[in-house]
Design an enzyme around this catalytic site. Sequence first.
Site, PDB file in Angstrom:
ATOM      1  N   PHE A 119       5.226  -1.023   6.167  1.00  0.00           N
ATOM      2  CA  PHE A 119       4.577   0.291   6.104  1.00  0.00           C
ATOM      3  C   PHE A 119       5.036   0.984   4.827  1.00  0.00           C
ATOM      4  CE2 PHE A 119       2.591   4.058   7.664  1.00  0.00           C
ATOM      5  CZ  PHE A 119       1.736   3.616   8.666  1.00  0.00           C
ATOM      6  N   GLN A 240       2.295  17.323   4.312  1.00  0.00           N
ATOM      7  CA  GLN A 240       1.754  16.086   3.756  1.00  0.00           C
ATOM      8  C   GLN A 240       0.231  16.071   3.910  1.00  0.00           C
ATOM      9  OE1 GLN A 240       2.726  12.142   5.681  1.00  0.00           O
ATOM     10  NE2 GLN A 240       3.947  12.024   3.835  1.00  0.00           N
ATOM     11  N   HIS A 242      -3.514  13.852   3.250  1.00  0.00           N
ATOM     12  CA  HIS A 242      -4.144  12.547   3.089  1.00  0.00           C
ATOM     13  C   HIS A 242      -5.342  12.780   2.159  1.00  0.00           C
ATOM     14  CE1 HIS A 242      -6.103   8.803   4.069  1.00  0.00           C
ATOM     15  NE2 HIS A 242      -5.021   8.438   4.720  1.00  0.00           N
ATOM     16  N   LEU A 252     -10.007  11.241   9.515  1.00  0.00           N
ATOM     17  CA  LEU A 252      -9.508  10.394   8.433  1.00  0.00           C
ATOM     18  C   LEU A 252     -10.475   9.277   8.051  1.00  0.00           C
ATOM     19  CD1 LEU A 252      -5.737   9.625   9.106  1.00  0.00           C
ATOM     20  CD2 LEU A 252      -6.766  10.865   7.204  1.00  0.00           C
ATOM     21  N   GLU A 255      -7.931   4.370   3.719  1.00  0.00           N
ATOM     22  CA  GLU A 255      -7.843   4.084   2.288  1.00  0.00           C
ATOM     23  C   GLU A 255      -8.513   2.766   1.945  1.00  0.00           C
ATOM     24  OE1 GLU A 255      -4.234   6.187   0.439  1.00  0.00           O
ATOM     25  OE2 GLU A 255      -3.603   5.536   2.416  1.00  0.00           O
ATOM     26  N   ARG A 286      -1.935   7.721  -3.532  1.00  0.00           N
ATOM     27  CA  ARG A 286      -2.425   8.849  -2.743  1.00  0.00           C
ATOM     28  C   ARG A 286      -2.303  10.191  -3.447  1.00  0.00           C
ATOM     29  NH1 ARG A 286      -0.532   9.048   3.575  1.00  0.00           N
ATOM     30  NH2 ARG A 286      -1.598   7.146   4.188  1.00  0.00           N
ATOM     31  N   HIS A 353      -2.040  16.669   7.032  1.00  0.00           N
ATOM     32  CA  HIS A 353      -1.735  15.623   8.004  1.00  0.00           C
ATOM     33  C   HIS A 353      -0.433  15.882   8.772  1.00  0.00           C
ATOM     34  CE1 HIS A 353      -2.123  11.688   9.719  1.00  0.00           C
ATOM     35  NE2 HIS A 353      -1.072  11.189   9.112  1.00  0.00           N
ATOM     36  N   ARG A 398       7.476  13.105   4.236  1.00  0.00           N
ATOM     37  CA  ARG A 398       7.803  12.197   5.326  1.00  0.00           C
ATOM     38  C   ARG A 398       7.330  10.785   5.026  1.00  0.00           C
ATOM     39  NH1 ARG A 398       4.039  10.524  10.099  1.00  0.00           N
ATOM     40  NH2 ARG A 398       2.587  10.771   8.399  1.00  0.00           N
TER      41      ARG A 398
END
Lengths: 594, 81
Positions: A119, A240, A242, A252, A255, A286, A353, A398
């Site tokens: 991740f 944060q 997106h 969402l 990506e 991002r 987000h 985060r």
Amino acid sequence: MSIPVLKFDAVIVGAGGAGLRSAIQLSEAGLKTAVLSKVFPTRSHTVAAQGGVAASLGNSEEDHWTWHMYDTVKGSDWLGDQDAIEFMCKKANEVVVELEHYGMPFDRTDDGKIYQRPFGGHMSNFGEKPVRRSCAAADRTGHAMLHAMYQRNVKANTQFFVEWMALDLIRDEEGHVLGVTAMEMETGQIVIFHARATIFATGGAGRIFYSSTNAFINTGDGLGMAARAGIPLEDMEFWQFHPTGVAGAGVLITEGVRGEGGILRNSSKERFMERYAPNAKDLASRDVVSRAMATEIKEGRGCGVNKDYVLLDITHLDPATIMKRLPGIHEIGLQFAGVDCLKEPLPVVPTCHYQMGGIPTHYSGRVVAPKNGDVNSVVPGFYAGGECACASVHGANRLGTNSLLDLLVFGKSAGDSAVEDLKAGRAHRELPKDVADKTLARISALDNRKGGANVHETRLAMQRTMQDHAGVFRFGDMLKQGVEKILEVEKAARQLEIKDKSMAWNTARTEALEMENLIEVAKATMISAEARKESRGAHVRDDAPDTAEFPNGRNDKEWLKHTLFSPVDNSISYKPVNMQPLTVEAVALKTRSY
Amino acid sequence: MERANYERLRWRCIRRALLELDITLTRFLDGGEFEKLSDDQQQAFVELADMEDYDLWDLLTGKAEIDDSRLAHMVALIRKS
Ligand SMILES: Cc1cc2nc3c(=O)[nH]c(=O)nc-3n(C[C@H](O)[C@H](O)[C@H](O)COP(=O)(O)OP(=O)(O)OC[C@H]3O[C@@H](n4cnc5c(N)ncnc54)[C@H](O)[C@@H]3O)c2cc1C
């Protein structure tokens, strides 16, 4: 008027991941524990988490908690407290294995261990190469987690108050927290929950922004209640985003769409990423993509009547490829943008987000606030965990999969600390005479006001202001105006009017009460963001650019400190970041680059 | 449908775990579609709203199907709204 009082050892507000985890500790210790939730526990927003939970189990390849700690400090852009980060990363294996014992159906390797996948931002050997650290249960990690912990609580006799909304924190003159006032939605009845320990686990407040991936329930009630009780909010400028949420809806868009060849365009159909990232173009990272989109919109090249979004174009791709490789995207376009993405581009916008800031806590889950010269003085009887709290492990940014870990670790430690404090003899303290006055006054003002502001319009004004003035890329002049604007919106939010005066299931009243919480969070965010004159993590300012002296615009000499927003007078103060881990060497300051 | 029952249903539709459902169900209710339904259809809607979020979302996106024709018809109506 006499108001019913329900007495518990502990009252927990919130039945998402953090609340359920705390409740297990308290109930299994034999304490009489109440959990309040606006919705049935397994409808809490934790359900939406699909990616997984981080733990350096090392099941698929070598891993170590110190590597995880390094990644988290770096991800936080060095704003995270290193004692709290060590605590969390070290505890990760324990809480994940416990969850397994509660019956969580983790994905497995062939030899029966918990399967782990990579991740973003999680690396081996202090940033060398990606590592497989995320533990998941198919694409339903959060959902499975809540089910496992809910069952465990039922067994332990936790008492659930479902479809109850906590309204205000009860504090006495010495500042001790004694419980909450709450409303039973079914009857509209106000009740006092009198407790020896009060734990907040109310989740995030992403609905302050116009475009948010958060479900409607994320209205920051815990932060609003804490603020009204005079408790400062920490690091609220850090949110944060997106890059690609459906404009207007927030849903969402993965990506993968850009990965498959999707192109971002402005109002003149220009492929604008060519100007910002000549090589990577639409596949830039991002933050680069989000900033470029925000700049296009700010400079008037956005699309639509309000020129407030850009376009994600996949019309040049083969429809069969889209349907095969990007399942779901066609449906999302139809349902949430009214657009057939095979024929027309999708309207997209950088979308809020996750909330990094929140109610300031020690890593033990105890809430802390400045008092008599001590910036981290414990607020007796008060604990918090999960997205509403700021421990602070996420600092300025985060890492994915660290928030599910946060709620397990700090949910548990808040529960443990409460058990410890209660066993040490903390008693029920006498309720103040005016215990529910403020709550009742708020409700009666809502019920009786004529000619006040409309809830829906006020919420929209707040969301627009936040999106335009404190979005993913921030501009000094816009932030200044934003402060003035949000204070105007606040005036309206203090004068809300509702038409429906019924007692039972008055959703208009509930939404108005939520709005009174949202505005506290919005104000804290705008004022904290205006005040921080550097760029760090998710807080990126146009007037604090990347220079040789200040790489990425980060200025450690002046700004390596936590913001504390005081709701009493809208003032800002700061406290130091804890750079001293518990047992290992500190992760030294460095430029954050991947 | 009685006011209190409707408002309870509304709360359970406008505060879901998934944003996708918040939007879809709120649109259906606040857009006036629900009022036009027969009692039977309203009951079917209530049953769908009681489902777990992912199960309902899978139905609404066509990823899953349901045998009960009343519910299947209601899914189609929500999708069209
Ligand atoms: C789309 C999406 C995907 C995500 N994916 C991941 C992921 O893969 N991995 C990861 O680590 N993180 C992920 N996150 C973040 C993570 O899901 C959240 O940070 C986390 O679930 C928050 O948990 P919580 O327990 O703090 O709050 P929640 O689960 O939001 O629970 C809040 C609880 O508080 C209750 N509540 C709130 N106000 C009141 C009140 N006034 N009175 C009574 N009850 C109240 C609610 O009813 C609810 O029960 C994702 C977030 C989103 C939006």
